[in-house]
Write a protein that holds these residues in place. Structure first.
Motif, PDB file in Angstrom:
ATOM      1  N   TYR A   1      -4.551   1.908  -9.944  1.00 17.74           N
ATOM      2  CA  TYR A   1      -4.846   1.281  -8.665  1.00 17.74           C
ATOM      3  C   TYR A   1      -3.582   0.583  -8.158  1.00 17.74           C
ATOM      4  O   TYR A   1      -2.774   0.093  -8.939  1.00 17.74           O
TER       5      TYR A   1
ATOM      6  N   GLN B   1      -2.305  -2.499  -5.566  1.00 17.35           N
ATOM      7  CA  GLN B   1      -2.748  -3.666  -4.805  1.00 17.35           C
ATOM      8  C   GLN B   1      -1.577  -4.260  -4.039  1.00 17.35           C
ATOM      9  O   GLN B   1      -0.653  -4.830  -4.635  1.00 17.35           O
TER      10      GLN B   1
ATOM     11  N   ASP C   1      -6.994  -5.729  -1.400  1.00 16.20           N
ATOM     12  CA  ASP C   1      -7.780  -5.385  -2.578  1.00 16.20           C
ATOM     13  C   ASP C   1      -7.176  -4.133  -3.226  1.00 16.20           C
ATOM     14  O   ASP C   1      -6.432  -3.391  -2.590  1.00 16.20           O
ATOM     15  N   PRO C   2      -7.470  -3.899  -4.487  1.00 12.13           N
ATOM     16  CA  PRO C   2      -6.922  -2.722  -5.173  1.00 12.13           C
ATOM     17  C   PRO C   2      -7.415  -1.416  -4.537  1.00 12.13           C
ATOM     18  O   PRO C   2      -8.591  -1.291  -4.191  1.00 12.13           O
ATOM     19  N   GLN C   3      -6.494  -0.479  -4.403  1.00 14.76           N
ATOM     20  CA  GLN C   3      -6.809   0.836  -3.862  1.00 14.76           C
ATOM     21  C   GLN C   3      -6.621   1.883  -4.956  1.00 14.76           C
ATOM     22  O   GLN C   3      -5.581   1.916  -5.616  1.00 14.76           O
ATOM     23  N   PHE C   4      -7.601   2.734  -5.104  1.00 14.24           N
ATOM     24  CA  PHE C   4      -7.564   3.756  -6.149  1.00 14.24           C
ATOM     25  C   PHE C   4      -6.486   4.799  -5.861  1.00 14.24           C
ATOM     26  O   PHE C   4      -6.363   5.298  -4.737  1.00 14.24           O
TER      27      PHE C   4
ATOM     28  N   PHE D   1     -13.325  -1.329  -3.595  1.00 19.46           N
ATOM     29  CA  PHE D   1     -13.390  -2.788  -3.604  1.00 19.46           C
ATOM     30  C   PHE D   1     -13.652  -3.358  -2.210  1.00 19.46           C
ATOM     31  O   PHE D   1     -13.284  -2.770  -1.187  1.00 19.46           O
ATOM     32  N   GLY D   2     -14.270  -4.537  -2.197  1.00 21.07           N
ATOM     33  CA  GLY D   2     -14.265  -5.367  -1.013  1.00 21.07           C
ATOM     34  C   GLY D   2     -12.937  -6.095  -0.983  1.00 21.07           C
ATOM     35  O   GLY D   2     -12.141  -6.025  -1.928  1.00 21.07           O
TER      36      GLY D   2
END
Lengths: 113, 112
Positions: free
Chosen positions: A35, A37, A42-45, B102-103
């Motif tokens: 991920y 960030q 927020d963390p992104q896959f 995620f939020g």
């Protein structure tokens, strides 16, 4: 209890350079996720692997590649680095069929100058 | 429009108060719902996960899921200054890559 290990913890690179991030999952975990960030986000896959095979791919640039090895550790290779690649990169791991419990490592903070 | 929405806060509460956090989502295919706690410059720490609608309790934490309203909540009882962190909700579709969505996270500050 053993946790996910990531190395290096901090990395400073120049634009257009290459970086390699490493991830060592929790023992007996066979699935690895990456991920990204960005600051205040927020963390992104990015990408995931199970048994050395890519299982899913998210918003990962073509300049990035990753693989999982026979000991389940994973490496994220990033080439032609851009300023916008500066971020925290997290690796998470889980057991197969327990993907709802993904445990995150401490992250690698990459700064591209 | 993000698939998962979360109020960014900050949410400031006095020590001992109940912290109430929530997320809404648009994708009805989400099956698993998680809450992570993230301290500054650290990795997200899994607090709880739930699958079905209803409540799940673990110590001072209660997670609530309402699939009909696409709404999830996390309650923290007897909050402590050490609970000050960013709380991220995350959701997953099992076997569809198992990636977490995620939020944006809610920053919580518990004042002594």
């Amino acid at each position: 209890a053993a946790g996910v290990i990531q190395s290096p913890r901090h990395l400073i690179k120049e634009k257009r350079e290459t970086a390699t991030l490493k991830c060592y999952p929790i023992p007996r975990h066979d699935t690895v996720y990456w991920y990204q960030q960005g600051p205040g986000q927020d963390p992104q896959f990015l990408i995931s692997f199970y048994e050395k095979m890519q299982s899913d791919k998210g918003s990962i640039p073509d300049r990035f590649s990753a693989q999982q090895f026979s000991d389940y550790h994973s490496e994220l290779n990033m080439s032609s680095l851009e300023l916008g690649d500066s971020a925290l990169y997290f690796c998470a791991s889980s057991q197969r069929d327990r993907e709802e419990t993904q445990y995150f490592g401490p992250g690698t903070r990459l700064l591209v100058l | 429009q993000k698939e998962v929405e979360q109020d960014p806060g900050p949410l400031s509460v006095p020590e001992g108060a109940i912290v109430s956090l929530n997320c809404t989502y648009s994708n009805s295919a989400f099956q698993y719902f998680m809450w992570y706690r993230q301290y500054s410059r650290k990795g997200p720490e899994l607090l709880m996960y739930t699958y079905s609608s209803g409540n799940k309790e673990d110590g001072r934490f209660t997670a609530q899921v309402d699939k009909s309203s696409k709404y999830i909540s996390l309650f923290i009882r007897d909050s402590q200054p050490s609970d000050s962190a960013t709380y991220l909700c995350a959701m997953m579709i099992k076997a569809a890559g198992n990636k977490l969505t995620f939020g944006g996270g809610t920053r919580v500050l518990v004042k002594p």
